[in-house]
Design an enzyme around this catalytic site. Structure first.
Site, PDB file in Angstrom:
ATOM      1  N   CYS A  31      53.233  63.392   7.030  1.00  0.00           N
ATOM      2  CA  CYS A  31      53.301  62.159   6.227  1.00  0.00           C
ATOM      3  C   CYS A  31      54.642  61.437   6.355  1.00  0.00           C
ATOM      4  O   CYS A  31      54.744  60.251   6.048  1.00  0.00           O
ATOM      5  CB  CYS A  31      53.011  62.467   4.767  1.00  0.00           C
ATOM      6  SG  CYS A  31      51.378  63.206   4.558  1.00  0.00           S
ATOM      7  N   HIS A  52      54.466  56.033   0.851  1.00  0.00           N
ATOM      8  CA  HIS A  52      53.383  56.793   1.485  1.00  0.00           C
ATOM      9  C   HIS A  52      52.198  56.809   0.533  1.00  0.00           C
ATOM     10  O   HIS A  52      52.363  56.922  -0.690  1.00  0.00           O
ATOM     11  CB  HIS A  52      53.887  58.209   1.778  1.00  0.00           C
ATOM     12  CG  HIS A  52      52.801  59.117   2.252  1.00  0.00           C
ATOM     13  ND1 HIS A  52      51.966  58.777   3.280  1.00  0.00           N
ATOM     14  CD2 HIS A  52      52.396  60.340   1.811  1.00  0.00           C
ATOM     15  CE1 HIS A  52      51.095  59.753   3.478  1.00  0.00           C
ATOM     16  NE2 HIS A  52      51.330  60.712   2.601  1.00  0.00           N
ATOM     17  N   ASN A  58      44.430  58.802   2.114  1.00  0.00           N
ATOM     18  CA  ASN A  58      45.703  59.163   2.743  1.00  0.00           C
ATOM     19  C   ASN A  58      45.513  59.186   4.256  1.00  0.00           C
ATOM     20  O   ASN A  58      44.778  60.025   4.777  1.00  0.00           O
ATOM     21  CB  ASN A  58      46.134  60.544   2.219  1.00  0.00           C
ATOM     22  CG  ASN A  58      47.474  61.002   2.776  1.00  0.00           C
ATOM     23  OD1 ASN A  58      48.043  60.364   3.663  1.00  0.00           O
ATOM     24  ND2 ASN A  58      47.969  62.110   2.256  1.00  0.00           N
TER      25      ASN A  58
HETATM   26  O1  UT7 Z   1      50.743  63.437   1.676  1.00  0.00           O
HETATM   27  C1  UT7 Z   1      51.024  64.678   1.082  1.00  0.00           C
HETATM   28  C2  UT7 Z   1      49.708  65.373   0.892  1.00  0.00           C
HETATM   29  N1  UT7 Z   1      49.139  65.087  -0.385  1.00  0.00           N
HETATM   30  C3  UT7 Z   1      48.964  66.029  -1.301  1.00  0.00           C
HETATM   31  O2  UT7 Z   1      49.300  67.162  -1.153  1.00  0.00           O
HETATM   32  C4  UT7 Z   1      48.311  65.601  -2.597  1.00  0.00           C
HETATM   33  C5  UT7 Z   1      49.146  65.905  -3.799  1.00  0.00           C
HETATM   34  N2  UT7 Z   1      48.338  66.436  -4.883  1.00  0.00           N
HETATM   35  C6  UT7 Z   1      47.340  65.737  -5.488  1.00  0.00           C
HETATM   36  O3  UT7 Z   1      47.118  64.575  -5.164  1.00  0.00           O
HETATM   37  C7  UT7 Z   1      46.537  66.420  -6.567  1.00  0.00           C
HETATM   38  O4  UT7 Z   1      47.086  67.692  -6.821  1.00  0.00           O
HETATM   39  C8  UT7 Z   1      45.041  66.589  -6.220  1.00  0.00           C
HETATM   40  C9  UT7 Z   1      44.359  65.217  -6.313  1.00  0.00           C
HETATM   41  C10 UT7 Z   1      44.892  67.145  -4.814  1.00  0.00           C
HETATM   42  C11 UT7 Z   1      44.327  67.536  -7.171  1.00  0.00           C
HETATM   43  O5  UT7 Z   1      44.471  67.124  -8.526  1.00  0.00           O
HETATM   44  P1  UT7 Z   1      44.802  68.210  -9.641  1.00  0.00           P
HETATM   45  O6  UT7 Z   1      44.757  67.524 -10.939  1.00  0.00           O
HETATM   46  O7  UT7 Z   1      46.078  68.877  -9.230  1.00  0.00           O
HETATM   47  O8  UT7 Z   1      43.552  69.172  -9.567  1.00  0.00           O
HETATM   48  P2  UT7 Z   1      43.503  70.728  -9.258  1.00  0.00           P
HETATM   49  O9  UT7 Z   1      43.570  70.963  -7.781  1.00  0.00           O
HETATM   50  O10 UT7 Z   1      44.482  71.459 -10.119  1.00  0.00           O
HETATM   51  O11 UT7 Z   1      42.054  71.081  -9.765  1.00  0.00           O
HETATM   52  C12 UT7 Z   1      41.654  70.888 -11.141  1.00  0.00           C
HETATM   53  C13 UT7 Z   1      40.161  71.103 -11.238  1.00  0.00           C
HETATM   54  C14 UT7 Z   1      39.699  72.388 -10.590  1.00  0.00           C
HETATM   55  O12 UT7 Z   1      38.605  72.875 -11.320  1.00  0.00           O
HETATM   56  P3  UT7 Z   1      38.798  74.081 -12.364  1.00  0.00           P
HETATM   57  O13 UT7 Z   1      39.328  75.233 -11.551  1.00  0.00           O
HETATM   58  O14 UT7 Z   1      39.780  73.573 -13.367  1.00  0.00           O
HETATM   59  O15 UT7 Z   1      37.405  74.265 -12.901  1.00  0.00           O
HETATM   60  C15 UT7 Z   1      39.195  71.940  -9.235  1.00  0.00           C
HETATM   61  O16 UT7 Z   1      38.209  72.808  -8.706  1.00  0.00           O
HETATM   62  O17 UT7 Z   1      39.483  70.042 -10.545  1.00  0.00           O
HETATM   63  C16 UT7 Z   1      38.614  70.605  -9.562  1.00  0.00           C
HETATM   64  N3  UT7 Z   1      38.579  69.717  -8.394  1.00  0.00           N
HETATM   65  C17 UT7 Z   1      37.625  68.793  -8.208  1.00  0.00           C
HETATM   66  N4  UT7 Z   1      36.541  68.450  -8.922  1.00  0.00           N
HETATM   67  C18 UT7 Z   1      35.757  67.470  -8.439  1.00  0.00           C
HETATM   68  C19 UT7 Z   1      39.460  69.658  -7.375  1.00  0.00           C
HETATM   69  N5  UT7 Z   1      39.091  68.710  -6.508  1.00  0.00           N
HETATM   70  C20 UT7 Z   1      37.949  68.159  -6.999  1.00  0.00           C
HETATM   71  C21 UT7 Z   1      37.107  67.129  -6.537  1.00  0.00           C
HETATM   72  N6  UT7 Z   1      36.021  66.822  -7.304  1.00  0.00           N
HETATM   73  N7  UT7 Z   1      37.334  66.446  -5.398  1.00  0.00           N
END
Ligand code: UT7
Length: 359
Positions: free
Chosen positions: A117, A286, A316
């Site tokens: 990125c 970004h 992204n």
């Molecule tokens: O360019 C650099 C690269 N970019 C990144 O690394 C992205 C940076 N991080 C983020 O944008 C966020 O952390 C995410 C959007 C990826 C994830 O959001 P979050 O609020 O941190 O969610 P999480 O991964 O902690 O997951 C929370 C819940 C989980 O369910 P449980 O375990 O609480 O029941 C996930 O399984 O949300 C669930 N989940 C989803 N549900 C529906 C994760 N992804 C999805 C999805 N749809 N696409």
């Protein structure tokens, strides 16, 4: 001729995204996700995905030709090609030479950058150093990505997602895709290009500063475990079976680091070049997550008219985000001559930084 130090100016830009739009609803046909989950957490409404057989060099060619056309230049006017991507056409050689060949260049050097990125920022720093040193007067810099190649499901699953087959999605792949939903919904394909050139006029235009940092201790926050020469052989059937070729992302950690380190880098590049935050006309970030960018905007106290995002339409696109968002901001009339524009990015590596340019 003036005695002013040479600077690097952005002569023109161009961008290209493949025509296939994939909405959040379309993605939800093949994994357990919803528009209601994706939009509030990421801002993403849709992204573009290439047809199979289309690689980043092809996307880059479209973007590069648009940038060259806007500048009224021919490919032969370019001294150096710099290509940033983390999803190259082939394991090797890099996509830079492929792009040069597509443009009809057979002796022009082409350099590949793989800093994810932050790849385009690194490309800006590289091009700027080459131009100011006098090694080259004009550089074509592109960022292009085809993330759809990272999606492991078979074409029959793509057909369900794209509406070419009524579905339902194969249960095995639905479960596997759901297991990677936190990453699969984030990325899209696209390309952006800039023609960068020497400015000896002393008119104050050009890049005023670029800072770039790396902390390799964070390498495992965002990486692909499978497919590397630390393993022998470098790809194994077991890697595919265990989904080891899919990136691992510690999403919350990356979110936190981006929200902290991008504003710091912006402040640093402004201070190093003797400019105040209030002088900035536009900050281009970004496009990894709209919420990250809103946090950066808040931390820096920038009003809405000083930022511009397009992640809503493209997701992204890794190394392509900055030139894509720059090109769209120019086309939207948000960047004019004399504007002070900031750029910032953070990504896998961990690499991050910021740049400042007087347009
Ligand atoms: O360019 C650099 C690269 N970019 C990144 O690394 C992205 C940076 N991080 C983020 O944008 C966020 O952390 C995410 C959007 C990826 C994830 O959001 P979050 O609020 O941190 O969610 P999480 O991964 O902690 O997951 C929370 C819940 C989980 O369910 P449980 O375990 O609480 O029941 C996930 O399984 O949300 C669930 N989940 C989803 N549900 C529906 C994760 N992804 C999805 C999805 N749809 N696409």
């Amino acid at each position: 001729m003036s005695n002013a130090p040479r600077t690097t100016v952005i002569r023109s830009s161009g961008s290209y995204v493949p025509p296939q739009v994939v909405t959040n609803e379309m993605i939800s046909r093949i994994m357990d996700t919803t528009d209601e989950w994706i939009v509030p957490r990421t801002g993403i409404r849709e992204r573009r995905f290439c047809a199979p057989g289309v690689g980043p060099a092809e996307l880059a060619e479209h973007a590069a030709r648009r940038a060259l056309e806007k500048a009224g230049l021919a490919p032969s006017d370019i001294g150096l090609v710099v290509f940033a991507t983390m999803t190259p056409d082939h394991y090797f050689p890099g996509s830079g030479g492929l792009l040069a060949a597509r443009l009809g260049l057979t002796t022009t050097p082409a350099l590949d950058i793989r800093m994810q990125c932050a790849g385009f920022l690194s490309g800006l720093q590289t091009a700027d150093a080459f131009i100011r040193s006098g090694a080259f007067d004009r550089v074509l810099l592109v960022g292009a990505e085809v993330h759809s190649g990272l999606m492991p499901w078979p074409e029959s699953v793509w057909d369900v997602m794209l509406g070419r087959s009524p579905g339902p999605c194969d249960a095995y792949w639905y479960e596997r895709a759901t297991g990677m939903r936190d990453r699969a919904v984030l990325f899209g394909d696209g390309a952006g290009a800039m023609v960068l050139e020497a400015n000896d006029s002393g008119d104050g235009r050009g890049f005023l500063g670029i800072v770039l940092k790396t902390d390799g201790n964070h390498w495992d926050k965002l990486y692909v475990p499978g497919g590397g020469c630390k393993s022998r052989p470098y790809f194994t059937p077991a890697m595919f079976e265990s989904l080891g070729t899919i990136p691992i992302v510690e999403g919350r950690q990356v979110f936190r680091l981006a929200s902290l380190l991008m504003p710091e880098a912006v402040r640093e590049v402004l201070a190093a070049s003797g400019h105040a935050l209030e002088e900035l006309h536009l900050l281009l970030m970004h496009q990894a997550n709209l919420r990250i960018n809103e946090s950066v905007q808040r931390v820096l106290g920038l009003p809405d008219e000083k930022v511009f995002n397009n992640i809503q339409k493209y997701g992204n696109t890794t190394a392509a985000t900055l030139p894509l968002v720059y090109d769209e901001a120019v086309e939207a009339g948000r960047i004019g001559p004399g504007a002070l524009v900031g750029f910032t990015a953070l990504g896998a590596g961990l690499h991050w930084g910021a740049a400042l340019a007087r347009i």
